[in-house]
Scaffold this motif. Structure first.
Motif: not given
Lengths: 109, 115
Positions: A45, A35, A33, A50, A86, A99, B106, B42-43, B104, A97, A43, A48, A90
């Motif tokens: 997104s 962000l 991700h 892969s 950020i 970060f 937020f 980080g979160l 996700q 997740l 925040i 995302m 995953y």
């Protein structure tokens, strides 16, 4: 050592410059991700992904699974791009997740 | 407009007091999450829930409690057992649990300060 590392931690740029933010990770992942966190804290997104590359407007995200590295590029940067970016991954085969600590970008007119 | 709301924006806690942070979503998402953000870190995941009436501890659950009685709501209580509660708290939701790699979304966050 953090499982997700971002560089640089802080970045300043003049309006119009090309920006690159890097993310390296040391664990197996199923997706990554990018962000954006605004000064007020909210925040959003951005991407995302892969594999390969994704583009949205002036933002481009790439990922190299073999090298465990992703980059976020901003073309023709603008002061409104000023935010914390950020990277989060995953963890493979889990619902977790992880970060990075973020890259603070300031773009000056 | 669909989205996630958190309230209040700022919350002050006195010593020994429990406080509850609200998180509501109208995205019809199954999964909801609570994260804590501290400067330079980080979160970190506090709790998450993939379905109503079920939730799991994250990495830093001690001193916190949650409930998930409705799909739309996932309140977080910061108890007096949490000795360092000053932080920025973010709620998030996704269509299903992250095993299926759903994005996700937020909320705007709640900043908790200790008096």
């Amino acid at each position: 050592k953090n499982e997700v590392e971002q560089s640089p931690q802080n970045l300043t740029a003049q309006e119009g410059e090309f920006i690159t933010i890097n993310c390296s990770y040391s664990v197996g992942i199923s997706a990554l991700h990018w962000l954006q966190q605004h000064p007020g804290g909210g925040i959003v997104s951005l991407f995302m992904l892969s594999s390969g590359k994704k583009k949205h407007g002036r933002l481009i995200a790439t990922i190299n699974i073999q090298e465990k590295h992703s980059s976020l590029h901003i073309t023709a940067s603008h002061p409104r791009d000023s935010a914390v970016y950020i990277c989060a991954v995953y963890l493979y085969n889990t619902d977790k997740l992880i970060f990075g600590t973020g890259t603070r970008l300031q773009v000056f007119p | 407009d669909g989205g996630i709301t958190q309230s209040p924006k700022y919350l002050f806690r006195k010593e020994g007091q429990n406080v509850t942070l609200s998180c509501e979503q109208n995205l019809n998402h199954d999964a909801m999450y609570w994260y804590r953000q501290d400067p330079g870190q980080g979160l970190r995941l506090i709790y998450y829930s993939q379905i109503v009436n079920d939730f799991q501890k994250g990495d830093i659950a001690e001193g916190y409690s949650v409930s998930r009685e409705k799909k739309e709501s996932f309140p977080l209580t910061v108890t007096s057992a949490q000795k360092n509660p000053t932080a920025f708290y973010l709620c998030a939701s996704s269509r299903v649990g992250a095993l299926l790699r759903e994005t996700q979304y937020f909320g705007p966050g709640t900043r908790l300060l200790v008096l």
